[in-house]
Scaffold this motif. Structure first.
Motif, PDB file in Angstrom:
ATOM      1  N   ALA A 108       0.833  -1.205   0.000  1.00  0.00           N
ATOM      2  CA  ALA A 108       0.000   0.000   0.000  1.00  0.00           C
ATOM      3  C   ALA A 108       0.867   1.254   0.000  1.00  0.00           C
ATOM      4  O   ALA A 108       1.915   1.306   0.650  1.00  0.00           O
ATOM      5  CB  ALA A 108      -0.913  -0.003   1.221  1.00  0.00           C
ATOM      6  N   LEU A 109       0.423   2.237  -0.764  1.00  0.00           N
ATOM      7  CA  LEU A 109       1.127   3.513  -0.802  1.00  0.00           C
ATOM      8  C   LEU A 109       0.968   4.241   0.536  1.00  0.00           C
ATOM      9  O   LEU A 109      -0.040   4.061   1.231  1.00  0.00           O
ATOM     10  CB  LEU A 109       0.557   4.390  -1.918  1.00  0.00           C
ATOM     11  CG  LEU A 109       0.947   4.010  -3.349  1.00  0.00           C
ATOM     12  CD1 LEU A 109      -0.025   4.640  -4.343  1.00  0.00           C
ATOM     13  CD2 LEU A 109       2.372   4.460  -3.645  1.00  0.00           C
ATOM     14  N   PRO A 110       1.952   5.073   0.917  1.00  0.00           N
ATOM     15  CA  PRO A 110       1.790   5.873   2.147  1.00  0.00           C
ATOM     16  C   PRO A 110       0.556   6.767   2.040  1.00  0.00           C
ATOM     17  O   PRO A 110       0.279   7.340   0.986  1.00  0.00           O
ATOM     18  CB  PRO A 110       3.078   6.714   2.180  1.00  0.00           C
ATOM     19  CG  PRO A 110       4.053   5.977   1.339  1.00  0.00           C
ATOM     20  CD  PRO A 110       3.252   5.301   0.268  1.00  0.00           C
ATOM     21  N   ARG A 111      -0.185   6.865   3.125  1.00  0.00           N
ATOM     22  CA  ARG A 111      -1.376   7.715   3.142  1.00  0.00           C
ATOM     23  C   ARG A 111      -0.941   9.132   3.491  1.00  0.00           C
ATOM     24  O   ARG A 111      -0.561   9.422   4.636  1.00  0.00           O
ATOM     25  CB  ARG A 111      -2.392   7.176   4.146  1.00  0.00           C
ATOM     26  CG  ARG A 111      -2.868   5.756   3.826  1.00  0.00           C
ATOM     27  CD  ARG A 111      -3.934   5.290   4.799  1.00  0.00           C
ATOM     28  NE  ARG A 111      -5.140   6.117   4.702  1.00  0.00           N
ATOM     29  CZ  ARG A 111      -6.240   5.912   5.435  1.00  0.00           C
ATOM     30  NH1 ARG A 111      -6.264   4.923   6.323  1.00  0.00           N
ATOM     31  NH2 ARG A 111      -7.286   6.688   5.295  1.00  0.00           N
ATOM     32  N   LEU A 112      -0.991   9.997   2.496  1.00  0.00           N
ATOM     33  CA  LEU A 112      -0.487  11.359   2.665  1.00  0.00           C
ATOM     34  C   LEU A 112      -1.559  12.374   2.297  1.00  0.00           C
ATOM     35  O   LEU A 112      -2.377  12.134   1.403  1.00  0.00           O
ATOM     36  CB  LEU A 112       0.750  11.585   1.781  1.00  0.00           C
ATOM     37  CG  LEU A 112       1.918  10.606   1.991  1.00  0.00           C
ATOM     38  CD1 LEU A 112       2.980  10.824   0.932  1.00  0.00           C
ATOM     39  CD2 LEU A 112       2.508  10.770   3.385  1.00  0.00           C
ATOM     40  N   MET A 113      -1.522  13.499   2.980  1.00  0.00           N
ATOM     41  CA  MET A 113      -2.431  14.591   2.656  1.00  0.00           C
ATOM     42  C   MET A 113      -1.925  15.321   1.418  1.00  0.00           C
ATOM     43  O   MET A 113      -0.779  15.157   0.995  1.00  0.00           O
ATOM     44  CB  MET A 113      -2.525  15.562   3.840  1.00  0.00           C
ATOM     45  CG  MET A 113      -3.079  14.948   5.112  1.00  0.00           C
ATOM     46  SD  MET A 113      -3.030  16.100   6.505  1.00  0.00           S
ATOM     47  CE  MET A 113      -4.154  17.388   5.904  1.00  0.00           C
ATOM     48  N   ALA A 114      -2.798  16.130   0.821  1.00  0.00           N
ATOM     49  CA  ALA A 114      -2.394  16.944  -0.322  1.00  0.00           C
ATOM     50  C   ALA A 114      -1.275  17.886   0.107  1.00  0.00           C
ATOM     51  O   ALA A 114      -1.264  18.403   1.227  1.00  0.00           O
ATOM     52  CB  ALA A 114      -3.579  17.742  -0.860  1.00  0.00           C
ATOM     53  N   VAL A 115      -0.314  18.099  -0.803  1.00  0.00           N
ATOM     54  CA  VAL A 115       0.863  18.902  -0.458  1.00  0.00           C
ATOM     55  C   VAL A 115       0.486  20.318  -0.059  1.00  0.00           C
ATOM     56  O   VAL A 115       1.177  20.954   0.746  1.00  0.00           O
ATOM     57  CB  VAL A 115       1.851  18.907  -1.646  1.00  0.00           C
ATOM     58  CG1 VAL A 115       1.289  19.688  -2.832  1.00  0.00           C
ATOM     59  CG2 VAL A 115       3.199  19.494  -1.219  1.00  0.00           C
ATOM     60  N   GLU A 116      -0.633  20.829  -0.582  1.00  0.00           N
ATOM     61  CA  GLU A 116      -1.067  22.187  -0.240  1.00  0.00           C
ATOM     62  C   GLU A 116      -1.463  22.311   1.237  1.00  0.00           C
ATOM     63  O   GLU A 116      -1.494  23.416   1.790  1.00  0.00           O
ATOM     64  CB  GLU A 116      -2.246  22.607  -1.122  1.00  0.00           C
ATOM     65  CG  GLU A 116      -1.921  22.760  -2.592  1.00  0.00           C
ATOM     66  CD  GLU A 116      -1.860  21.431  -3.314  1.00  0.00           C
ATOM     67  OE1 GLU A 116      -1.386  21.404  -4.466  1.00  0.00           O
ATOM     68  OE2 GLU A 116      -2.289  20.414  -2.723  1.00  0.00           O
ATOM     69  N   GLN A 117      -1.772  21.172   1.866  1.00  0.00           N
ATOM     70  CA  GLN A 117      -2.203  21.194   3.259  1.00  0.00           C
ATOM     71  C   GLN A 117      -1.059  20.910   4.234  1.00  0.00           C
ATOM     72  O   GLN A 117      -1.287  20.811   5.440  1.00  0.00           O
ATOM     73  CB  GLN A 117      -3.321  20.167   3.473  1.00  0.00           C
ATOM     74  CG  GLN A 117      -4.544  20.403   2.597  1.00  0.00           C
ATOM     75  CD  GLN A 117      -5.578  19.309   2.746  1.00  0.00           C
ATOM     76  OE1 GLN A 117      -5.409  18.398   3.553  1.00  0.00           O
ATOM     77  NE2 GLN A 117      -6.656  19.399   2.000  1.00  0.00           N
ATOM     78  N   ALA A 126       6.894  13.643   4.558  1.00  0.00           N
ATOM     79  CA  ALA A 126       6.143  12.883   3.560  1.00  0.00           C
ATOM     80  C   ALA A 126       7.059  12.430   2.423  1.00  0.00           C
ATOM     81  O   ALA A 126       6.941  11.301   1.924  1.00  0.00           O
ATOM     82  CB  ALA A 126       5.004  13.737   3.010  1.00  0.00           C
ATOM     83  N   THR A 127       7.969  13.301   2.010  1.00  0.00           N
ATOM     84  CA  THR A 127       8.911  12.948   0.944  1.00  0.00           C
ATOM     85  C   THR A 127       9.792  11.790   1.368  1.00  0.00           C
ATOM     86  O   THR A 127      10.075  10.887   0.574  1.00  0.00           O
ATOM     87  CB  THR A 127       9.779  14.167   0.577  1.00  0.00           C
ATOM     88  OG1 THR A 127       8.935  15.253   0.172  1.00  0.00           O
ATOM     89  CG2 THR A 127      10.724  13.835  -0.567  1.00  0.00           C
ATOM     90  N   GLN A 128      10.215  11.788   2.626  1.00  0.00           N
ATOM     91  CA  GLN A 128      11.035  10.684   3.129  1.00  0.00           C
ATOM     92  C   GLN A 128      10.244   9.376   3.152  1.00  0.00           C
ATOM     93  O   GLN A 128      10.786   8.307   2.837  1.00  0.00           O
ATOM     94  CB  GLN A 128      11.557  11.014   4.528  1.00  0.00           C
ATOM     95  CG  GLN A 128      12.518   9.980   5.079  1.00  0.00           C
ATOM     96  CD  GLN A 128      13.710   9.739   4.172  1.00  0.00           C
ATOM     97  OE1 GLN A 128      14.344  10.681   3.699  1.00  0.00           O
ATOM     98  NE2 GLN A 128      14.005   8.478   3.910  1.00  0.00           N
ATOM     99  N   GLN A 129       8.969   9.440   3.506  1.00  0.00           N
ATOM    100  CA  GLN A 129       8.123   8.236   3.477  1.00  0.00           C
ATOM    101  C   GLN A 129       8.037   7.674   2.061  1.00  0.00           C
ATOM    102  O   GLN A 129       8.077   6.451   1.861  1.00  0.00           O
ATOM    103  CB  GLN A 129       6.730   8.571   3.989  1.00  0.00           C
ATOM    104  CG  GLN A 129       6.645   8.894   5.468  1.00  0.00           C
ATOM    105  CD  GLN A 129       5.226   9.182   5.899  1.00  0.00           C
ATOM    106  OE1 GLN A 129       4.333   8.348   5.719  1.00  0.00           O
ATOM    107  NE2 GLN A 129       4.991  10.354   6.464  1.00  0.00           N
ATOM    108  N   LEU A 130       7.912   8.558   1.088  1.00  0.00           N
ATOM    109  CA  LEU A 130       7.835   8.118  -0.311  1.00  0.00           C
ATOM    110  C   LEU A 130       9.156   7.495  -0.759  1.00  0.00           C
ATOM    111  O   LEU A 130       9.162   6.484  -1.478  1.00  0.00           O
ATOM    112  CB  LEU A 130       7.474   9.302  -1.210  1.00  0.00           C
ATOM    113  CG  LEU A 130       6.049   9.838  -1.052  1.00  0.00           C
ATOM    114  CD1 LEU A 130       5.882  11.157  -1.788  1.00  0.00           C
ATOM    115  CD2 LEU A 130       5.031   8.824  -1.566  1.00  0.00           C
ATOM    116  N   ARG A 131      10.270   8.090  -0.334  1.00  0.00           N
ATOM    117  CA  ARG A 131      11.587   7.529  -0.691  1.00  0.00           C
ATOM    118  C   ARG A 131      11.734   6.118  -0.111  1.00  0.00           C
ATOM    119  O   ARG A 131      12.266   5.217  -0.776  1.00  0.00           O
ATOM    120  CB  ARG A 131      12.707   8.435  -0.184  1.00  0.00           C
ATOM    121  CG  ARG A 131      12.861   9.748  -0.946  1.00  0.00           C
ATOM    122  CD  ARG A 131      14.203  10.386  -0.637  1.00  0.00           C
ATOM    123  NE  ARG A 131      14.377  11.619  -1.387  1.00  0.00           N
ATOM    124  CZ  ARG A 131      14.233  12.834  -0.877  1.00  0.00           C
ATOM    125  NH1 ARG A 131      13.901  12.969   0.390  1.00  0.00           N
ATOM    126  NH2 ARG A 131      14.424  13.918  -1.615  1.00  0.00           N
TER     127      ARG A 131
END
Length: 264
Positions: A108-117, A126-131
């Motif tokens: 499952a992809l990390p559950r992240l809020m929209a970058v604007e928020q 969040a970027t580190q979670q994606l990496r």
């Protein structure tokens, strides 16, 4: 005789007076005091002027320019963080889709809020979670590619499938064309892109990509859409499909025939 004595006494008094130390205090005159004060005042004024010259006064314009430059640097830094976040998110989505198509499932992809928020610190997190997700799924894909290579060399029944694209019509924006028939062979777990070209190349050289996957779970996936489940014990079959183009700006409608390659 009295005269001689008197002269001798005067001489003794005179010698005594000449041999006595003369003590005299030197007091500056009013003129000397004035000159000294003027010199001290001049030195003090000169020192203050030198200090004033070394210290550049900060004007309102200078302060505004400094504040503006700092604000611009903050905005640029935030923009870079946002771009990094978007790039990592796209890579993560690509890995997720590829694993899901080729294996049948994906982490499952990390559950992240929209970058604007998100604020600056949250964007970095969040970027580190994606990496971390990309690193893990890259490892999963490398393991999958190794399995596909082994199947290519030592295939068992159901590992190889031959696909014949008998017909396909591409509609993209205002363009529409029928593609040339194509044939190819896929290994279970493999995903490849084929180029659909116009039947009449010399008159209308148009083309469109078609992504075909033969998953480890024996499913045929075309442009991220499952169109059939392959029975490894049934030699021949066919499937129709209607899928979106890779940019979701058009559609591809067609039919393909497939059969299991039996290694005898």
């Amino acid at each position: 005789m009295p005269t001689f004595r008197t002269g001798l006494l005067l001489a003794s008094l005179l010698l005594s007076a000449c041999s006595m130390p003369i003590s005299q205090e030197s007091h500056p005159t009013q003129t000397e005091k004035t000159i000294t004060q003027d010199i001290a005042t001049e030195k003090s004024t000169s020192t203050k002027n030198d200090i004033a010259e070394r210290i550049t006064p900060v004007t309102d314009d200078t302060a505004k320019q400094s504040t503006s430059a700092e604000a611009a640097a903050v905005v640029e830094n935030n923009d870079q963080l946002i771009e990094q976040f978007k790039a990592q998110k796209q890579l993560a989505n690509t890995n997720f889709t590829e694993l899901k198509n080729r294996i049948g499932n994906a982490p499952a992809l990390p559950r992240l809020m929209a970058v604007e928020q998100l604020n600056k610190k949250e964007i970095s997190s969040a970027t580190q979670q994606l990496r971390t997700y990309i690193s893990k799924t890259n490892t999963d894909l490398a393991v999958l590619n190794a399995r596909v290579d082994n199947r290519q060399k030592l295939a068992v029944d159901g590992d190889l499938i031959r696909i014949f694209l008998s017909e396909a019509t591409v509609t993209h924006n205002s363009n529409k064309f029928k593609a040339q028939p194509l044939v190819g062979q896929w290994v279970r777990g493999e995903s490849r892109v084929i180029r659909l070209k116009d039947n009449i190349l010399f008159e209308n050289p148009r083309s469109e990509d078609l992504h075909i996957t033969f998953s480890e779970t024996y499913q045929l996936v075309v442009n991220n859409q499952t169109i059939a489940t392959v029975n490894p014990h049934k030699e021949k079959n066919s499937a129709s499909f209607s899928v979106s183009t890779h940019d979701n700006q058009g559609s591809i409608v067609g039919k393909l025939d497939y059969r299991i390659v039996i290694d005898k």
